[in-house]
Motif scaffolding. Structure first.
Motif, PDB file in Angstrom:
ATOM      1  N   VAL A  63      19.752 -23.029   8.401  1.00 41.41           N
ATOM      2  CA  VAL A  63      21.144 -23.309   8.519  1.00 41.41           C
ATOM      3  C   VAL A  63      21.815 -23.034   7.088  1.00 41.41           C
ATOM      4  N   PHE A  64      21.203 -23.526   5.922  1.00 40.19           N
ATOM      5  CA  PHE A  64      21.626 -23.126   4.809  1.00 40.19           C
ATOM      6  C   PHE A  64      21.882 -21.711   4.404  1.00 40.19           C
ATOM      7  N   ARG A  65      20.906 -20.985   4.759  1.00 41.94           N
ATOM      8  CA  ARG A  65      21.042 -19.460   4.646  1.00 41.94           C
ATOM      9  C   ARG A  65      22.164 -18.989   5.414  1.00 41.94           C
ATOM     10  N   MET A  66      22.182 -19.378   6.583  1.00 41.58           N
ATOM     11  CA  MET A  66      23.392 -18.859   7.664  1.00 41.58           C
ATOM     12  C   MET A  66      24.533 -19.159   7.024  1.00 41.58           C
ATOM     13  N   ARG A 114      25.370 -19.847   3.807  1.00 51.36           N
ATOM     14  CA  ARG A 114      25.586 -18.969   2.517  1.00 51.36           C
ATOM     15  C   ARG A 114      25.910 -17.489   2.933  1.00 51.36           C
ATOM     16  N   GLU A 115      25.355 -17.175   3.907  1.00 48.00           N
ATOM     17  CA  GLU A 115      25.531 -15.671   4.387  1.00 48.00           C
ATOM     18  C   GLU A 115      27.093 -15.693   4.730  1.00 48.00           C
ATOM     19  N   THR A 116      27.321 -16.684   5.317  1.00 49.21           N
ATOM     20  CA  THR A 116      28.832 -16.585   5.938  1.00 49.21           C
ATOM     21  C   THR A 116      29.960 -17.129   5.173  1.00 49.21           C
ATOM     22  N   GLY A 117      29.542 -17.298   3.868  1.00 49.26           N
ATOM     23  CA  GLY A 117      30.183 -18.085   2.733  1.00 49.26           C
ATOM     24  C   GLY A 117      30.905 -19.411   2.756  1.00 49.26           C
ATOM     25  N   ARG A 118      30.093 -20.227   3.582  1.00 49.37           N
ATOM     26  CA  ARG A 118      30.297 -21.567   3.668  1.00 49.37           C
ATOM     27  C   ARG A 118      29.333 -22.474   2.803  1.00 49.37           C
ATOM     28  N   SER A 119      29.696 -23.241   2.087  1.00 48.44           N
ATOM     29  CA  SER A 119      28.863 -24.076   1.157  1.00 48.44           C
ATOM     30  C   SER A 119      27.984 -24.846   2.053  1.00 48.44           C
ATOM     31  N   PRO A 120      26.797 -25.451   1.486  1.00 44.55           N
ATOM     32  CA  PRO A 120      25.762 -26.175   2.084  1.00 44.55           C
ATOM     33  C   PRO A 120      26.550 -27.268   2.569  1.00 44.55           C
TER      34      PRO A 120
END
Lengths: 61, 184
Positions: B173-176, B178-184
């Motif tokens: 979920v973190f990676r996803m 990050r890829e979509t520009g949302r912070s953790p």
């Protein structure tokens, strides 16, 4: 000298660090529950769990 | 497997569960923190909180009522410390093994809800594969059988069989995000 203790006389047994044949690692002491069962914290497939034990008294030859 | 590069802040995962009540709780915590570190997370274990508690000797000359007040103040301090750790965390990974009954430890369940309300990622795990309805002893009350591992209000958290798989989910979920520009 071996000390023979009856299971009926104890309420706790230290199993800390014991790993059984299934790879379950026991943590701390097993404690007898009010219903007579024995429970102990254990690591089962990396999960910290509470497991119920069947204790079988050793029989001398 | 790690979540970050060396220059990035390591995400923090609060490691909830009744293991704090086990015989060697700090060792349990270290095991979980080591697992979290394998995924690049900082593991936050409840017992790591610095909490100033009032200790009263059994023979202290205070009234039973004062003793109760002190105990409850201590409980409040521990509760606040746990809540602060959850607020500081990016995610919660909860051990929901049936504890003192057919359900997860009630404190752990509360923490999962608190984290979910704060918008944190919440994942749970338990080695017990039985459904909640299977574990509940027969009584005269209705049992909601949704084929879930526990009460359906906990099912908002993704549930897994091991802490590793729960941590992997959090990492994904973190990676996803990050890829979509949302912070953790």
């Amino acid at each position: 000298m071996k000390r023979v203790v009856s299971l009926a006389d104890v309420t706790e047994i230290d199993l800390d660090g014991y790993v059984d044949e299934r790879g379950i690692e026991y943590l701390g002491r097993a404690a007898r529950q009010p219903d007579g069962t024995w429970r102990c914290a254990a690591v089962v497939e990396s999960c910290l769990c509470v497991v119920e034990l069947k204790l079988t008294p050793a029989v001398s030859p | 497997m790690t979540a970050t590069s060396p220059t990035e802040r390591r995400p923090a995962v609060y490691l909830a569960g009744p293991d704090v009540f086990f015989d060697r709780p700090r060792e349990c915590g270290q095991r979980l923190k080591d697992l979290a570190a394998n995924f690049g997370f900082v593991g936050l274990y409840p017992l790591d909180a610095v909490v100033e508690l009032t200790h009263v000797q059994p023979n202290a000359s205070i009234s039973p009522a004062e003793r109760v007040v002190i105990k409850r103040e201590n409980a409040a301090r521990i509760r606040e410390a746990n809540m602060a750790m959850i607020r500081d965390a990016d995610a919660v990974c909860a051990n929901v093994l049936p504890f003192r009954g057919p359900s997860a430890d009630v404190g752990t369940a509360w923490k999962m809800g608190y984290a979910a309300g704060l918008g944190k990622i919440v994942a749970s795990y338990s080695h017990n594969a039985q459904s909640y309805a299977t574990r509940v002893l027969p009584d005269n009350f209705a049992v909601e059988d949704f084929a879930l591992h526990d009460n359906f209000m906990l099912a908002g958290a993704q549930h897994f069989r091991t802490p590793e798989t729960a941590l992997q989910y959090i990492l994904d979920v973190f990676r996803m995000r990050r890829e979509t520009g949302r912070s953790p």
